[in-house]
Design a protein around this motif. Structure first.
Motif, PDB file in Angstrom:
ATOM      1  N   LYS A 191       0.922  -1.202   0.038  1.00  0.00           N
ATOM      2  CA  LYS A 191       0.034  -0.025   0.004  1.00  0.00           C
ATOM      3  C   LYS A 191       1.010   1.250  -0.003  1.00  0.00           C
ATOM      4  O   LYS A 191       0.695   2.202  -0.774  1.00  0.00           O
ATOM      5  N   GLU A 192       2.010   1.183   0.955  1.00  0.00           N
ATOM      6  CA  GLU A 192       2.588   2.144   0.989  1.00  0.00           C
ATOM      7  C   GLU A 192       3.681   2.548  -0.167  1.00  0.00           C
ATOM      8  O   GLU A 192       3.700   3.566  -0.836  1.00  0.00           O
ATOM      9  N   ALA A 193       4.096   1.414  -0.839  1.00  0.00           N
ATOM     10  CA  ALA A 193       4.865   1.617  -2.179  1.00  0.00           C
ATOM     11  C   ALA A 193       4.064   2.112  -3.289  1.00  0.00           C
ATOM     12  O   ALA A 193       4.835   2.779  -3.967  1.00  0.00           O
ATOM     13  N   SER A 194       2.750   1.800  -3.355  1.00  0.00           N
ATOM     14  CA  SER A 194       1.756   2.179  -4.379  1.00  0.00           C
ATOM     15  C   SER A 194       2.157   3.810  -4.211  1.00  0.00           C
ATOM     16  O   SER A 194       1.771   4.462  -5.345  1.00  0.00           O
ATOM     17  N   GLU A 195       1.944   4.213  -3.204  1.00  0.00           N
ATOM     18  CA  GLU A 195       2.142   5.832  -3.114  1.00  0.00           C
ATOM     19  C   GLU A 195       3.277   6.416  -3.687  1.00  0.00           C
ATOM     20  O   GLU A 195       3.287   7.449  -4.142  1.00  0.00           O
ATOM     21  N   TYR A 196       4.466   5.642  -3.145  1.00  0.00           N
ATOM     22  CA  TYR A 196       5.932   6.145  -3.817  1.00  0.00           C
ATOM     23  C   TYR A 196       5.870   6.148  -5.305  1.00  0.00           C
ATOM     24  O   TYR A 196       6.842   6.404  -5.771  1.00  0.00           O
TER      25      TYR A 196
END
Ligand code: ASP
Length: 293
Positions: free
Chosen positions: A20-25
């Protein structure tokens, strides 16, 4: 202290959080999440993607990077790895990323350090961030519906840490794995196995090709690379118009692992994997550094 030595270090929920976090990055914007932190990279084995990816990830989060040049460090003067680790530890890095030709080095190092250790690949053992970015790429391609999808892993599976980490992680996420290799590249694991690439491709939703790990062979394992390619190269003739995605962790041996034509095909996600790798490593660095504080 938590480390990332193998994919087993993160639970399924943690992996999903990380994604989820990586998708934001993926917006590739710089952030100051790790401002004031310093990350040491120490690679005892060659690397293009993993080293530059970790360093880009650290810098995108505003951390400082200290790259230890192993060829110029005291390890090349006979200092033990653990004395080197003790020296590094006195400099209080926020995290250390290590790659080593011997399995088990990152885990041993972790027991000496007062900061998280991230494994950038150790011998034939594990390459956890590669498997994480591979699963992330698969999930994006299949809109998170990956359970019961069939992946065929093709090539020198026995000597590949990428295969080892993927087998652990992808099984946990319910993918069906078929190993495709000649007998000398086949590991001793309980999974479906075949040497018939064409038949395996018929069943595949995902093809993961791997390079022959020549640096880990005691002797030449096949007649010639051309013979090997005849049986195991992913070509347009084999995949035809099939709906499938193609992955490779790199470095790719062109026309031995995958043909030029297939590499240029939109179904090949090899460059996307590299892009995703930076986002995954940003999330992993953030998680381990900030959660360990
Ligand atoms: N880059 C990957 C690794 O470090 C794959 C490879 O080298 O074949 O294991």
């Amino acid at each position: 202290m938590r480390h990332l030595i193998t994919t087993k270090d993160f639970s399924k929920d943690e992996v999903l959080e990380l994604f989820k976090e990586a998708s934001e990055y993926l917006d590739e914007k710089p952030r100051n999440t790790l401002k004031g932190k310093s990350i040491t990279t120490i690679f005892f084995e060659n690397s293009t993607r993993t080293l530059s990816s970790f360093e880009t990830a650290a810098k995108r989060l505003d951390a400082k990077v200290l790259r230890l040049d192993v060829s110029r460090s005291s390890s090349s003067k006979g200092e033990t790895l653990f004395d080197t680790a003790a020296i590094l530890d006195t400099m209080s890095p926020s995290a250390i990323v290590v790659r080593h030709q011997h399995a088990g080095v990152p885990a041993s190092l972790a027991s000496y350090m007062h900061c998280p250790v991230l494994n950038g690949g150790d011998g034939k053992h594990a390459h956890p961030t590669q498997a994480l970015l591979d699963l992330f790429t698969i999930m994006k391609a299949f809109k998170n519906e990956v359970e019961n999808k069939t992946i065929i892993i093709v090539g020198d599976i026995k000597n590949s840490r990428v295969a080892a980490s993927n087998i652990e992680l992808l099984s946990r996420f319910g993918l069906k794995i078929i190993l495709v290799a000649p007998p000398h590249f086949m590991p001793n694991v309980k999974l479906e196995k075949t040497y018939k690439l064409k038949e395996a491709i018929d069943q595949a939703d995902i093809i993961m090709s791997l390079r022959t790990q020549t640096e880990r062979h005691q002797k030449q394992m096949y007649g010639s690379l051309k013979d090997y390619a005849n049986d195991f190269c992913i070509t347009k003739e084999l995949i035809k118009d099939k709906k499938v995605i193609i992955l490779h962790p790199g470095p790719v041996h062109r026309n031995i692992d995958i043909s030029d034509e297939v590499l240029a095909d939109p179904r090949s996600l090899v460059l996307k994997q590299v892009k995703h790798g930076v986002a995954i490593r940003m999330a992993a660095l953030r998680k381990l550094i900030l959660e360990n504080e």
